[in-house]
Design a protein around this motif. Structure first.
Motif: not given
Ligand code: LLP
Length: 421
Positions: A188-203, A221-232
């Protein structure tokens, strides 16, 4: 780009030489700048988390020469469609070096995506049974919509949050992974794409924290591992002169801090950290070289150029701002003008009021800044105005990397039924 002896240069090539050699409008990219951008992003994250990988969002600029620079540096490819997967294959990338983040996929997309063997990132739980009908991928990732989205470009460009069409609602993520696990998928992996052209480092640490809480709960909960976390993607660049650049090093450090803290909190096996930027790699490494063809002094003074909205649609589509420089006239007095392209629509009057050299004149060469991302990639043909040429500058050399369209492109694939002849 810099002004040397009052002449604008990209790399060490005068823009005037580009205009002479290739005509205008022409997209120009600086290879050294692309390499430096890539190196800076990777260094910022790898300094704090060595198991880091960058997938270049090829939608930002899909010229294979540009993508080859980035993949040559070690990037994978983030593909939005089957054809973008095929572009990655042209560069010799496949398997887990490509992540397929399409949305609202057709059955054909799914079949071709499975055949290609790349990492599948599903935009909705409803896709899982459809994928399983055609095959069982080794590894599955879901695109999570963490409930927040951000963009300096405006609401139209926001890729997450309640108003976005993207991603899995947080309440559905657990069931999505459970269904995948119960179907026998083990990686398993997981992904998000939380914005584009963000210049606020804190986001970046903020949304990374949101995602990691979801990941942590699913993992426990599921007892599964994640091979990657893609923060977009989403690392922003400044377009306006008064905008502050993103503090990339701070964004990376803070995002990794949260990432590590959540790994510890939920006792996860440390996943690979993945980022898939487009704009931050190519945005400020591309320019459009254009020509002033006529100046109208009527209701307003309007500088007419060949940079029309079919060449650069961002201003017409988003009200986006792009800096404009005029070759050889950087140092004199300035005055206020409008500026437009050559199309028969008024959204092509894409600069309403801008300070430009007061002596701007027919024949002047203009340069539009920050056009490397979502520039040519979103260009089109209209009014018989064709897509421009693309040129790559490396130091003092320049080479054509895509020919300007010609009339043959207007009729390619078109058939006039015999009865209409
Ligand atoms: N990953 C996914 C799944 C994406 O949808 C995008 C961009 C990226 C990565 C890369 O995002 P970046 O790092 O470039 O922000 N046309 C708009 C931008 C739309 C972004 C679409 N998705 C513009 O011209 O500003």
């Amino acid at each position: 780009m810099e002004s040397i002896d009052n002449a604008l240069h990209i790399g060490r090539v005068p823009v005037r030489a580009i205009a002479r050699a290739y005509g205008t409008p022409t997209y120009v990219y600086d290879e050294q700048r692309i390499r430096a951008n890539y190196a800076r992003v990777v260094a910022a994250f790898r300094a704090h988390y060595p198991d880091f990988r960058l997938y270049y969002a090829i939608k930002a600029n899909d010229n294979l020469a540009i993508a080859a620079i980035v993949t040559g540096e070690g990037a994978g490819i983030d593909a939005a469609s089957v054809n973008e997967i095929l572009l990655a294959k042209e560069l010799g990338l496949d398997g887990e070096r490509v992540i397929f983040s399409g949305n609202y996929l057709s059955d054909e997309d799914i079949v071709l995506g499975l055949e290609s063997g790349v990492t599948f990132n599903l935009d909705d739980p409803s896709l899982l049974p459809r994928v399983l009908r055609f095959g069982k991928p080794d590894l599955i990732s879901f695109r999570v919509n963490p409930g927040y989205g951000r963009s300096n470009v405006g609401d139209f460009v926001t890729n997450a949050g309640p108003n976005a069409k993207f991603g899995v609602h947080p309440d559905q993520v657990l069931d999505a992974y459970r269904a995948a696990r119960d179907a026998g998928i083990r990686r398993f992996g997981v992904h998000m794409m939380p914005g584009s052209c963000v210049t606020d480092a804190a986001y970046f640490p903020f949304v990374t924290g949101l995602l990691m809480d979801i990941v942590g709960k699913v993992g426990v909960t599921l007892g599964i591992g994640f091979e990657f976390v893609d923060i977009g993607g989403g690392l922003g660049i400044p377009y306006r002169p008064d905008e502050m650049p993103l503090d990339l090093e701070r964004a990376a450090q803070a995002a990794v801090e949260v990432f590590r803290a959540k790994i510890a909190q939920y006792r996860l096996a440390p996943p690979r950290l993945v980022l898939e930027p487009g704009r931050a790699i190519v945005g400020d490494a591309g320019w459009i070289v254009g020509t002033v063809h006529s100046i109208k002094r009527g209701y307003a003074t309007i500088v007419g150029t060949d940079v029309s909205f079919n060449v650069l649609v961002r201003p017409a589509l988003y009200g986006a701002y792009h800096g404009i420089r005029v070759d050889g006239k950087e140092n004199g007095p300035r005055a206020r003008f409008g500026l437009c392209g050559q199309l028969c629509e008024n959204t092509d009057y894409w600069v309403r009021d801008r300070e430009l050299p007061a002596d701007i004149a027919e024949g002047d060469i203009i340069v539009v800044e920050n056009a490397g991302a979502y520039g040519y990639a979103m260009s089109f043909r209209y009014n018989g105005r064709l897509r421009p040429a693309e040129v790559l500058v490396n130091g003092a050399t320049h080479e054509l990397i895509r020919a300007r369209e010609g009339f043959e492109d207007m009729t390619r694939g078109v058939r006039i039924p015999a009865r209409l002849r």
